[in-house]
Design an enzyme around this catalytic site. Structure first.
Site, PDB file in Angstrom:
ATOM      1  N   THR A 110      62.456  64.397  26.769  1.00  0.00           N
ATOM      2  CA  THR A 110      61.320  65.145  27.654  1.00  0.00           C
ATOM      3  C   THR A 110      60.387  64.554  28.437  1.00  0.00           C
ATOM      4  O   THR A 110      59.818  65.275  30.132  1.00  0.00           O
ATOM      5  CB  THR A 110      60.894  66.824  27.215  1.00  0.00           C
ATOM      6  OG1 THR A 110      59.964  66.076  26.457  1.00  0.00           O
ATOM      7  CG2 THR A 110      62.082  67.282  26.468  1.00  0.00           C
ATOM      8  N   ASP A 159      55.040  49.516  23.866  1.00  0.00           N
ATOM      9  CA  ASP A 159      54.868  51.132  22.937  1.00  0.00           C
ATOM     10  C   ASP A 159      52.768  50.339  22.728  1.00  0.00           C
ATOM     11  O   ASP A 159      53.126  49.509  21.283  1.00  0.00           O
ATOM     12  CB  ASP A 159      55.636  51.295  22.462  1.00  0.00           C
ATOM     13  CG  ASP A 159      55.079  52.258  21.255  1.00  0.00           C
ATOM     14  OD1 ASP A 159      55.402  54.289  21.398  1.00  0.00           O
ATOM     15  OD2 ASP A 159      53.764  52.872  21.291  1.00  0.00           O
ATOM     16  N   ASP A 166      52.792  51.475  18.336  1.00  0.00           N
ATOM     17  CA  ASP A 166      53.185  50.168  18.191  1.00  0.00           C
ATOM     18  C   ASP A 166      53.149  49.023  18.184  1.00  0.00           C
ATOM     19  O   ASP A 166      53.414  48.140  16.342  1.00  0.00           O
ATOM     20  CB  ASP A 166      55.187  50.088  18.942  1.00  0.00           C
ATOM     21  CG  ASP A 166      56.351  51.965  17.909  1.00  0.00           C
ATOM     22  OD1 ASP A 166      55.233  52.839  17.073  1.00  0.00           O
ATOM     23  OD2 ASP A 166      57.250  51.878  18.585  1.00  0.00           O
ATOM     24  N   ARG A 181      54.716  61.476  22.386  1.00  0.00           N
ATOM     25  CA  ARG A 181      55.393  62.000  23.818  1.00  0.00           C
ATOM     26  C   ARG A 181      56.465  62.100  23.058  1.00  0.00           C
ATOM     27  O   ARG A 181      57.587  61.139  22.461  1.00  0.00           O
ATOM     28  CB  ARG A 181      55.231  60.831  24.746  1.00  0.00           C
ATOM     29  CG  ARG A 181      55.408  61.192  26.215  1.00  0.00           C
ATOM     30  CD  ARG A 181      54.885  59.938  27.005  1.00  0.00           C
ATOM     31  NE  ARG A 181      56.070  58.641  26.538  1.00  0.00           N
ATOM     32  CZ  ARG A 181      55.887  57.875  27.762  1.00  0.00           C
ATOM     33  NH1 ARG A 181      55.694  58.388  28.713  1.00  0.00           N
ATOM     34  NH2 ARG A 181      57.223  56.523  27.068  1.00  0.00           N
TER      35      ARG A 181
HETATM   36  O1  LIG Z   1      51.438  59.651  30.107  1.00  0.00           O
HETATM   37  P1  LIG Z   1      51.729  59.650  28.788  1.00  0.00           P
HETATM   38  O2  LIG Z   1      53.713  59.637  29.380  1.00  0.00           O
HETATM   39  O3  LIG Z   1      51.999  61.006  28.380  1.00  0.00           O
HETATM   40  O4  LIG Z   1      52.151  58.692  28.219  1.00  0.00           O
HETATM   41  C1  LIG Z   1      51.126  57.876  27.434  1.00  0.00           C
HETATM   42  C2  LIG Z   1      51.092  58.642  25.844  1.00  0.00           C
HETATM   43  O5  LIG Z   1      52.028  58.046  25.215  1.00  0.00           O
HETATM   44  C3  LIG Z   1      51.205  56.892  23.957  1.00  0.00           C
HETATM   45  O6  LIG Z   1      51.593  58.233  22.470  1.00  0.00           O
HETATM   46  P2  LIG Z   1      53.049  58.252  22.032  1.00  0.00           P
HETATM   47  O7  LIG Z   1      53.406  59.385  22.571  1.00  0.00           O
HETATM   48  O8  LIG Z   1      53.627  56.880  22.136  1.00  0.00           O
HETATM   49  O9  LIG Z   1      52.344  58.231  21.013  1.00  0.00           O
HETATM   50  P3  LIG Z   1      51.312  57.317  19.769  1.00  0.00           P
HETATM   51  O10 LIG Z   1      49.773  56.661  20.127  1.00  0.00           O
HETATM   52  O11 LIG Z   1      51.171  57.548  18.310  1.00  0.00           O
HETATM   53  O12 LIG Z   1      52.148  56.033  19.715  1.00  0.00           O
HETATM   54  C4  LIG Z   1      50.288  56.869  24.967  1.00  0.00           C
HETATM   55  O13 LIG Z   1      49.104  56.033  23.535  1.00  0.00           O
HETATM   56  C5  LIG Z   1      49.928  58.159  25.342  1.00  0.00           C
HETATM   57  O14 LIG Z   1      49.304  59.149  24.105  1.00  0.00           O
HETATM   58  O1  LIG Z   2      54.272  52.194  28.053  1.00  0.00           O
HETATM   59  C1  LIG Z   2      53.953  53.288  28.008  1.00  0.00           C
HETATM   60  C2  LIG Z   2      54.121  54.307  27.937  1.00  0.00           C
HETATM   61  C3  LIG Z   2      53.664  55.370  26.800  1.00  0.00           C
HETATM   62  N1  LIG Z   2      53.275  54.898  25.713  1.00  0.00           N
HETATM   63  C4  LIG Z   2      53.386  53.778  25.563  1.00  0.00           C
HETATM   64  O2  LIG Z   2      52.790  53.219  24.409  1.00  0.00           O
HETATM   65  N2  LIG Z   2      53.855  52.741  26.754  1.00  0.00           N
HETATM   66 MG   LIG Z   3      52.928  55.581  20.635  1.00  0.00          MG
END
Ligand SMILES: O=P(O)(O)OC[C@H]1O[C@H](OP(=O)(O)OP(=O)(O)O)[C@H](O)[C@@H]1O
Ligand SMILES: O=c1cc[nH]c(=O)[nH]1
Ligand SMILES: [Mg+2]
Length: 215
Positions: free
Chosen positions: A114, A206, A209, A110
């Site tokens: 944006t 997150d 993370d 994400r």
């Molecule tokens: O509903 P949204 O607003 O799209 O957010 C949710 C997304 O954000 C996080 O991923 P992230 O982008 O942090 O990637 P990651 O799994 O690599 O940490 C989570 O695991 C989802 O995929």
């Molecule tokens: O709260 C949140 C939102 C998006 N992605 C995450 O991992 N946590």
């Molecule tokens: Mg993430």
């Protein structure tokens, strides 16, 4: 809910074991290793709910006492689709429960400004039109990532899709309902709202993370 009813658009799993484990995961003092272990444990409990109305058939077997037409899962093959990275925290446990499932990956992150998903990978099983697809990602925040992943699956032919997450926001559930009203959502909690950075509140931070110890 009776086992064979279609899943509603949103199922929140209130089971005490799920809620207890989720509370420990939310706690910022929980370690990376603890977070990963709990996510795996919860994935087994959530898998029970997301698969509760799969079609059944019977197979003739012989118990030590007599022949029996015993229940087995019907032929429709399952595909588990993990939204990378954090989806893998739910995937591993479910794959232990359903070892014959095919597995696909959609790589999305994400954009922090944006809040739009950026795709970097996609590899999904063949013949998705014949499969039940369970898409897994711990977090349904804005819904942009899950909607994009499900768009990709539908472009690849998938018709029977469900989405499993750990936490959902009201905004994400509404976005999914608008974009993919045919996709039931199963979650451990419907949290309060999103903050100005698109994070789920109260949430757990997150998920990726916390799983992998990155920042
Ligand atoms: O509903 P949204 O607003 O799209 O957010 C949710 C997304 O954000 C996080 O991923 P992230 O982008 O942090 O990637 P990651 O799994 O690599 O940490 C989570 O695991 C989802 O995929
Ligand atoms: O709260 C949140 C939102 C998006 N992605 C995450 O991992 N946590
Ligand atoms: Mg993430």
């Amino acid at each position: 809910m009776p086992d064979n009813q279609p899943l509603p658009h949103l199922t929140v799993v209130h089971h005490p074991l799920v809620q207890h484990k989720l509370t420990i995961m939310r706690d910022k003092e929980t370690s990376t290793a603890g977070f990963r272990r709990l996510l795996r444990e919860i994935s087994l409990l959530l898998a029970y709910e997301v698969t509760r109305e799969l079609d059944m058939t019977t197979t003739r077997i012989e118990t030590p006492l007599q022949p029996m037409d015993a229940p087995t899962l019907d032929g429709k093959k399952l595909a588990l689709i993990s939204i990378l990275r954090a989806g893998n925290g739910l995937l591993d446990g479910i794959l232990e429960l359903i070892p014959a499932a095919r597995v696909g990956f959609v790589g999305l992150y994400r954009d922090p400004e944006t809040l739009q998903p950026v795709q970097y990978y996609c590899k999904v099983p063949d013949h998705l039109e014949e499969r039940i697809c369970i898409v897994v990602d711990p977090m349904l925040a804005t819904g942009n990532s899950s909607v994009a992943a499900i768009d990709l699956l539908k472009q690849s032919g998938a018709r029977n899709i469900r989405f499993l997450c750990l936490l959902a926001s009201p905004e994400g559930v509404a976005r999914m309902k608008e974009a993919h009203p045919d996709v039931p959502i199963v979650t451990a909690s419907l949290d309060s709202h999103l903050n100005e950075h698109g994070y789920i509140v109260p949430g757990l931070g997150d998920a990726g993370d916390r799983m992998f110890g990155t920042k």
